[in-house]
Write a protein that holds these residues in place. Structure first.
Motif, PDB file in Angstrom:
ATOM      1  N   ALA A  26     -10.333  31.779 -21.954  1.00 48.78           N
ATOM      2  CA  ALA A  26      -9.419  32.804 -22.457  1.00 48.78           C
ATOM      3  C   ALA A  26     -10.107  33.733 -23.450  1.00 48.78           C
ATOM      4  O   ALA A  26      -9.693  34.885 -23.632  1.00 48.78           O
ATOM      5  N   ALA A  27     -11.169  33.226 -24.116  1.00 53.81           N
ATOM      6  CA  ALA A  27     -11.869  34.029 -25.118  1.00 53.81           C
ATOM      7  C   ALA A  27     -13.005  34.848 -24.519  1.00 53.81           C
ATOM      8  O   ALA A  27     -13.612  35.677 -25.215  1.00 53.81           O
ATOM      9  N   LEU A  28     -13.315  34.641 -23.250  1.00 52.91           N
ATOM     10  CA  LEU A  28     -14.398  35.354 -22.597  1.00 52.91           C
ATOM     11  C   LEU A  28     -13.928  36.712 -22.070  1.00 52.91           C
ATOM     12  O   LEU A  28     -12.730  36.921 -21.859  1.00 52.91           O
ATOM     13  N   PRO A  29     -14.868  37.640 -21.844  1.00 48.77           N
ATOM     14  CA  PRO A  29     -14.488  38.906 -21.194  1.00 48.77           C
ATOM     15  C   PRO A  29     -13.821  38.650 -19.845  1.00 48.77           C
ATOM     16  O   PRO A  29     -14.051  37.614 -19.212  1.00 48.77           O
ATOM     17  N   ALA A  30     -13.020  39.599 -19.384  1.00 50.32           N
ATOM     18  CA  ALA A  30     -12.172  39.380 -18.205  1.00 50.32           C
ATOM     19  C   ALA A  30     -12.955  38.973 -16.970  1.00 50.32           C
ATOM     20  O   ALA A  30     -12.508  38.139 -16.184  1.00 50.32           O
ATOM     21  N   ASP A  31     -14.136  39.561 -16.735  1.00 47.32           N
ATOM     22  CA  ASP A  31     -14.881  39.281 -15.507  1.00 47.32           C
ATOM     23  C   ASP A  31     -16.060  38.353 -15.739  1.00 47.32           C
ATOM     24  O   ASP A  31     -16.953  38.255 -14.894  1.00 47.32           O
ATOM     25  N   ALA A  32     -16.082  37.646 -16.857  1.00 42.47           N
ATOM     26  CA  ALA A  32     -17.265  36.852 -17.222  1.00 42.47           C
ATOM     27  C   ALA A  32     -17.618  35.809 -16.166  1.00 42.47           C
ATOM     28  O   ALA A  32     -18.800  35.593 -15.866  1.00 42.47           O
ATOM     29  N   LEU A  33     -16.626  35.139 -15.597  1.00 45.16           N
ATOM     30  CA  LEU A  33     -16.908  34.075 -14.626  1.00 45.16           C
ATOM     31  C   LEU A  33     -16.937  34.590 -13.191  1.00 45.16           C
ATOM     32  O   LEU A  33     -17.361  33.857 -12.287  1.00 45.16           O
ATOM     33  N   ASP A  34     -16.502  35.827 -12.974  1.00 42.12           N
ATOM     34  CA  ASP A  34     -16.381  36.337 -11.611  1.00 42.12           C
ATOM     35  C   ASP A  34     -17.368  37.445 -11.275  1.00 42.12           C
ATOM     36  O   ASP A  34     -17.330  38.006 -10.169  1.00 42.12           O
ATOM     37  N   ALA A  35     -18.250  37.782 -12.213  1.00 46.41           N
ATOM     38  CA  ALA A  35     -19.261  38.801 -11.930  1.00 46.41           C
ATOM     39  C   ALA A  35     -20.280  38.233 -10.946  1.00 46.41           C
ATOM     40  O   ALA A  35     -20.642  37.053 -11.021  1.00 46.41           O
ATOM     41  N   PRO A  36     -20.754  39.023  -9.989  1.00 40.40           N
ATOM     42  CA  PRO A  36     -21.710  38.513  -9.000  1.00 40.40           C
ATOM     43  C   PRO A  36     -23.046  38.124  -9.633  1.00 40.40           C
ATOM     44  O   PRO A  36     -23.512  38.776 -10.571  1.00 40.40           O
ATOM     45  N   LEU A  37     -23.629  37.055  -9.123  1.00 39.36           N
ATOM     46  CA  LEU A  37     -24.924  36.560  -9.596  1.00 39.36           C
ATOM     47  C   LEU A  37     -26.002  36.860  -8.569  1.00 39.36           C
ATOM     48  O   LEU A  37     -25.852  36.551  -7.382  1.00 39.36           O
ATOM     49  N   ARG A  38     -27.118  37.436  -9.051  1.00 38.89           N
ATOM     50  CA  ARG A  38     -28.236  37.679  -8.149  1.00 38.89           C
ATOM     51  C   ARG A  38     -29.110  36.432  -7.978  1.00 38.89           C
ATOM     52  O   ARG A  38     -29.658  36.208  -6.909  1.00 38.89           O
ATOM     53  N   TRP A  39     -29.237  35.662  -9.060  1.00 38.98           N
ATOM     54  CA  TRP A  39     -30.143  34.513  -8.992  1.00 38.98           C
ATOM     55  C   TRP A  39     -29.839  33.560 -10.136  1.00 38.98           C
ATOM     56  O   TRP A  39     -29.112  33.895 -11.070  1.00 38.98           O
TER      57      TRP A  39
END
Length: 513
Positions: A26-39
């Motif tokens: 809840a304290a993280l930015p809105a897309d922190a866990l859903d941003a795409p990962l390159r590597w």
């Protein structure tokens, strides 16, 4: 259209990795866990940022902190470390426990909380390489899914193109595959097919039509992406440069490589479908040209019979005959626009091509076709007086004369060209060239000897060839005027005692002015 991207949330959801999120989501930015990962990369350097890429997940055991002031040392070091990662674009930090210490150092957890950096625990039994492999597999799976989608989408669109309403079905299928609004515009910038309903609201539709028209008027092949009223818009022209057949517009789609490949296939099919009409268009225009020649013979019988069968009756007399001079790059688009007007207004418009430009025939009460043609295609349009078909050739001549006086983007009625009289028609390059050659002997003599023969002849003709009046106007003796006129006759090799010779010389002086 979209498939789940490899993300930190996807890794946390895998039970075989046994990862634990240490941050308060809840304290993280809105897309922190859903941003795409390159590597996924691992490093125990105090400053690994020179060796990292954007959108990367970093794993560490904390050895670098133990070598500085102890694993549970100064929180300032942890804060600076996390700040460097955040600046570099790292998407999350994984701490491998039970290597240097049990659990995550509180100072590191506090620094990640302050910086909004997702922090998670990697248990000892889960090797770092397992996370890298899991993310690589997710990337490969997503790429495979996107390629599979692209192939399936292209197949569905190809089948749609085979339907009787091929273009409309293709546009509708592309809209469905992209989950976006798709519009097809003809060569004049007019929307012909769109999907799905409802279309974009009025402001977006107007802005989109204006942009489509501007792109098509430039006449060059182009692809562009822009934003209109907060919506992402992709525009792609159809056809060859200088002979554009239309434009495809996509509103509300983020196109990746596979999405662009699907759009490219649609552009190829739509462009081919439109180009296949070129042969038919060429035959139709050749027929129109033949009918135009029939009208120029002042006998409309044949033109009436053929036109009635194909396009509807000829416009009812009295009519206006117009000639539109359009740049070569826009001539096909202008003809396409006129063809659409013919279909919309059966019996109220006829057009054909001639060496002088596009010839348009409209009823006397039509006040919008010619101004629109001039504005849309920057055409110089000349319009005849009202006429009947037996006097068609004379009206055509009037239209040509008016078109030569019209500025680009305007309509010049023939009646407005007659204010200067017949001599006003001498304002052409050809007439000026002839006039300059005719007057050259006088001008050369004036330049070489400092005489004023040219001015004297003009003044003499302005005063009806009367010596005394010309002498008074020039402020010289009448014998001087007489001598100068005699010398001019000798240089020009012409007898100025005859009216035709004086009239021709006056016309040359007017054209050369």
């Amino acid at each position: 259209m979209t498939d789940p991207q490899p993300t930190l949330r996807a890794l946390l959801a895998r039970r075989d990795l046994d990862l634990r999120l240490a941050s308060d989501e809840a304290a993280l930015p809105a897309d922190a866990l859903d941003a795409p990962l390159r590597w996924v990369h691992s490093s125990d350097l105090a400053d690994p940022t020179p060796f990292l890429a954007d959108d990367l997940l970093l794993l560490t055991t904390g050895t670098q902190f133990a070598s500085l002031s102890g694993i549970d040392g100064d929180s300032v070091e942890y804060s600076a470390y996390v700040a460097r990662l955040r600046t570099r674009g790292v998407r999350g930090l994984g701490f491998g426990t039970e290597v240097v210490r049990d659990g995550i150092p509180p100072a590191l957890a506090e620094a990640c909380r302050d910086q909004g950096m997702p922090l998670f625990e990697v248990p000892y039994r889960t090797p770092f390489i397992a996370l890298a492999r899991a993310n690589a597999e997710a990337i490969a799976a997503q790429a495979y899914a996107r390629r599979t989608w692209a192939l399936a989408a292209q197949r569905a669109i190809s089948l749609a193109a085979l339907r009787p309403d091929g273009l409309a079905a293709t546009v509708a299928e592309l809209a469905r595959q992209l989950d976006a609004w798709v519009g097809l515009y003809d060569a004049t910038g007019r929307p012909t097919h769109a999907a799905p309903d409802p279309a974009p609201d009025g402001a977006i539709a107007d802005a989109l039509a204006a942009e489509a028209g501007a792109v098509l008027r430039r006449g060059a092949r182009a692809a562009s992406t822009l934003e209109i009223a907060g919506h992402r818009v992709t525009l792609q022209t159809l056809g060859r440069g200088g002979h554009l057949r239309g434009l495809l517009a996509i509103v509300g789609a983020e196109l990746d490589l596979e999405g662009r490949s699907v759009v490219t296939s649609v552009i190829a099919m739509a462009g081919l479908a439109l180009e296949q009409n070129v042969g038919l268009d060429r035959a139709r225009r050749a027929l129109r040209t033949g009918l135009l020649h029939a009208l120029l013979s002042n006998d409309p019988t044949l033109a009436r019979r053929v036109s009635r069968e194909l396009w509807g009756a000829l416009p009812t007399a009295p009519v206006v005959v117009a000639v539109a001079v359009v740049a070569a790059a826009r001539a096909d688009a202008a003809a396409d626009w006129l063809e659409l007007r013919v279909a919309e207004r059966r019996g109220a418009l006829f057009y054909g091509r001639s060496s002088d430009g596009l010839v348009v025939v409209i009823p006397g009460g039509d006040g919008d076709t010619l101004p629109q043609l001039a504005t849309l295609f920057n055409a110089a349009v000349g319009a005849s007086d009202l006429t009947d078909y037996p006097a068609f050739s004379r009206a055509h001549t009037q239209a040509i004369a008016a078109a030569r006086r019209a500025a680009s983007g305007t309509v010049m009625p023939f009646a407005d060209t007659t204010g200067g009289g017949v001599l006003a028609a001498l304002d052409t390059l050809h007439a000026r060239a002839l006039a300059d050659r005719r007057l050259a002997p006088l001008r050369e003599h004036d330049d070489q000897h400092g005489t004023t023969l040219t001015a004297t002849v003009r003044t003499w003709l302005e005063h009806d060839a009367r010596i005394d009046e010309a002498a008074q106007a020039l402020g010289v003796h009448r014998h001087t005027v007489r001598a100068r006129i005699a010398q001019a006759q000798q240089l020009l090799a012409v007898d100025l005692t005859s009216f035709p010779a004086r009239a021709e010389l006056w016309a040359a002086l007017v054209a050369a002015a």
